[in-house]
Scaffold this active site. Sequence first.
Site, PDB file in Angstrom:
ATOM      1  N   ARG A 470       0.932  -1.364  -0.092  1.00 41.82           N
ATOM      2  CA  ARG A 470      -0.102  -0.089   0.039  1.00 41.82           C
ATOM      3  C   ARG A 470       0.881   1.352   0.025  1.00 41.82           C
ATOM      4  NH1 ARG A 470      -3.474  -3.277   3.478  1.00 41.82           N
ATOM      5  NH2 ARG A 470      -5.266  -3.524   2.522  1.00 41.82           N
ATOM      6  N   ARG A 506       0.868  -1.017  -5.542  1.00 39.44           N
ATOM      7  CA  ARG A 506      -0.229  -0.362  -5.815  1.00 39.44           C
ATOM      8  C   ARG A 506      -0.041   0.941  -6.125  1.00 39.44           C
ATOM      9  NH1 ARG A 506      -5.304  -1.121  -2.281  1.00 39.44           N
ATOM     10  NH2 ARG A 506      -4.252   0.345  -0.878  1.00 39.44           N
ATOM     11  N   GLU A 604     -12.275  -4.373  -7.402  1.00 39.22           N
ATOM     12  CA  GLU A 604     -12.669  -3.943  -6.288  1.00 39.22           C
ATOM     13  C   GLU A 604     -14.136  -3.295  -6.201  1.00 39.22           C
ATOM     14  OE1 GLU A 604      -9.731  -2.163  -3.718  1.00 39.22           O
ATOM     15  OE2 GLU A 604      -9.140  -0.828  -5.428  1.00 39.22           O
ATOM     16  N   ASN A 627     -12.004  -6.206   0.251  1.00 41.29           N
ATOM     17  CA  ASN A 627     -12.521  -5.275   1.232  1.00 41.29           C
ATOM     18  C   ASN A 627     -13.401  -4.189   0.625  1.00 41.29           C
ATOM     19  OD1 ASN A 627     -10.788  -6.533   2.721  1.00 41.29           O
ATOM     20  ND2 ASN A 627      -9.059  -4.799   2.677  1.00 41.29           N
ATOM     21  N   ASP A 628     -12.983  -3.560  -0.484  1.00 48.24           N
ATOM     22  CA  ASP A 628     -13.785  -2.536  -1.134  1.00 48.24           C
ATOM     23  C   ASP A 628     -15.005  -3.204  -1.906  1.00 48.24           C
ATOM     24  OD1 ASP A 628     -13.015  -0.128  -0.614  1.00 48.24           O
ATOM     25  OD2 ASP A 628     -11.386  -0.340  -1.599  1.00 48.24           O
ATOM     26  N   ARG A 638     -17.420   0.580   4.865  1.00 50.85           N
ATOM     27  CA  ARG A 638     -16.637  -0.096   5.604  1.00 50.85           C
ATOM     28  C   ARG A 638     -15.979   0.599   6.902  1.00 50.85           C
ATOM     29  NH1 ARG A 638     -11.308  -0.717   1.626  1.00 50.85           N
ATOM     30  NH2 ARG A 638     -10.187  -1.023   3.154  1.00 50.85           N
TER      31      ARG A 638
END
Length: 756
Positions: A470, A506, A604, A627-628, A638
């Site tokens: 990330r 990413r 996502e 997650n997304d 979230r």
Amino acid sequence: MLETLRNIVQEVNAAEGLDDALGIIVRRVRVAMHTEVCSVYMRDASSERFIFRATEGLNQELVGVASLAAGEGLVGLVAEREEPVNLENAENHPSFQFLPGIGEEQYHAFLGVPIIHQRDVLGVLVVQQAHRRRFDESDEAFLVTMSAQLAGVIAHAQVTGALREDILPGEGGAQAKIGGVPGAPGVAIGTAVVISPNADLYAVPAREAEDRRQELRAFRDALQSVRKDIQAVAENLGSELNPEDHALFDVYLGILDDSAIGAEVISRIKGGQWAQGALSQVMIQHIRHFERMEHSYLKERAVDVKDLGTRVLAYLQAEDKQELSYPDHTILVSEELTASSLGEIPREKLAGLISVRGSGNSHVAILARAMGVPTVMGAVDLPYTRLQDREVVIDGYNGNVYLNPLPEVIQKFREVLDEDRALSLDLESLRDLPCVTLDGHRMPLWVNTGLMADVTRSLEQGAEGVGLFRTEVPFLLRERFPSEEEQRQIYRNQLAAFAPRPVTMRTLDIGGDKALPYFPIEEDNPFLGWRGIRVTLDHPEIFLAQVRAMLKANEGLGNLRIMLPMVCNVSELEEALDLIHRSHREVVQEGFAGDLPPIGVMVEVPAAVYQARAMARRVDFLSVGSNDLTQYLLAVDRNNARVADLYHSLHPAVLQALAAVAAASKAENIPLGICGELAGEPEGAVLLLAMGYDMLSMNATSLPKVKKALRNVNVAEARDLLAQVMLLEEAGAVQQRLEHFLAEHGMEKFIHHPVE
Ligand code: PEP
Ligand code: MG
């Protein structure tokens, strides 16, 4: 009407505890509705009775004494039906129950509405009148609106009020269990250290002064500095101000005077409070006082008082910055934890985290999981400012915080800690073993990283690559965008640390709940707004610098992979690919050697699920961001604790989407990974294996558990399980079936139910 409603809610919001809140409600509602009686009955959870808790118009002496059983009387009827009861003549109703001594004989008209918070009936709000008449429709609508708005405030006051009275003052107070949302697994027993956001009067922890004289000195210095600032502003504005405006500055200086608010703060410091706490308590009292005033001019002065208090606080905090010390087994508590707050405390002192805001998939929770720090998020009812130095137990598996924990509860949690330690020792032995199923299927396990500290942990756990670096994390920890060269060094460190294992970087994914302090994005709907690739395509200079830094860092190593977040359209993907190709040409022209690395796209958002094949045709790999994907498929933020119960990554719709992406990648014959948190859940990993995912990427802490789970199954039985689960229509049923499967395979230790 709206104005009255808003004023009442505001006043109740500012109340000091439940009794105060209920007192304000009955007083203000009676006047607003021109009735003779207004009362509140509250449900007592232990006796299941409705207690007469506040009244205007009936016998005050019976407050706290009179009560009705559930289903008894008109109050019981309102609660049972969960809707208003509006009667012209109450005593004619079959449910009417006479409460001796309460004094309602003369009142005939009755209107009662339930007070409901999160599906629970907390109590009943009643108005009564002597005159026989049905309350009209607008009365009923007003009371219903009032009650719906007040329910949340009452629920909060109930919890924090109970804590204030029974728990916080003495060591021997009753235990309280405050519910939140699981943030990171594990339990912790430790000492609370409360950190407050800068200059927020409402988030200052109460704390005893270590050295009163020093606190007094600090307060006087801060006051003096603010006075000087105000004088300077007044002088600068000099000729532009008319005399009345000038007078306002004199008022400000007067408020700060030693003999006014200053004196009150000083007396609290002399009484033992530290300067920040004393200031916050006094200022909040005065702000409330102004806010309660009817006159709008005076009401607005609350803003000035708050502003002055905040300025003084900012000076005090600047002075105290370095002084915070952390005991062993610190449990860091904050209204809203941020990634940078995690960096402030030495890791060996940190036992757990509690955030009043946020939810299990907030990014700070993901970081906590990566660091292996038990965490509870969204503990909205926690009186967090009052917890400094108190013993606290947190259960990160189930999202609970225990205050004043009973000895037997501490004992139970010590046992859980021991079991966890034994389990991780057991898992350590798997470190150098490959992740292969019983029938020989190999599943590569990669990790998600963001901090440099993740590297050692990941390698220790046997990571075979990085499925998600990330990159925004190093951006979050700075005060400006890192330069291309600074980025190159950060990326080089990551690539070199894992080489020759692949590292998937990413591109910057900011927006949503990840705001850079130096690049604020303010939106009503941040998760549906300017986020991820949308930001970087609008700012090619940021995107190009980042990609160039990655490509340069890859020189001589060749283990880089680039991945694009939040892609919803093929055109976005193509634009991003053009920019990457352009960066590559540029760095090669500058003399850097190296091929174009593999490029992938994250799936996502639901649009990407439906277009997975079109996306797959343009890139080298796909990686699902579950997650997304979960938040967008289920329309559940979230980051919002209120809807955390609805966020379910094993929801049948999510499973269908995951299977559809697997089919698309197979059809296009490109590798498919997943880097959302689901990959780090043992039961999730079994399903993903069965769906045909080629790689699982997860936080380093989860890796050994997942390895253990996959080494315990064979592909055929995983596929059987998947086939059964895909027929289920409800997330809870899926969860149950999977827990059963884990238990059948000797992995019940991975299931954690709350300690009662
Ligand atoms: C995801 O959305 O699943 C993901 C891996 O990205 P992030 O959690 O950083 O949004
Ligand atoms: Mg994401």
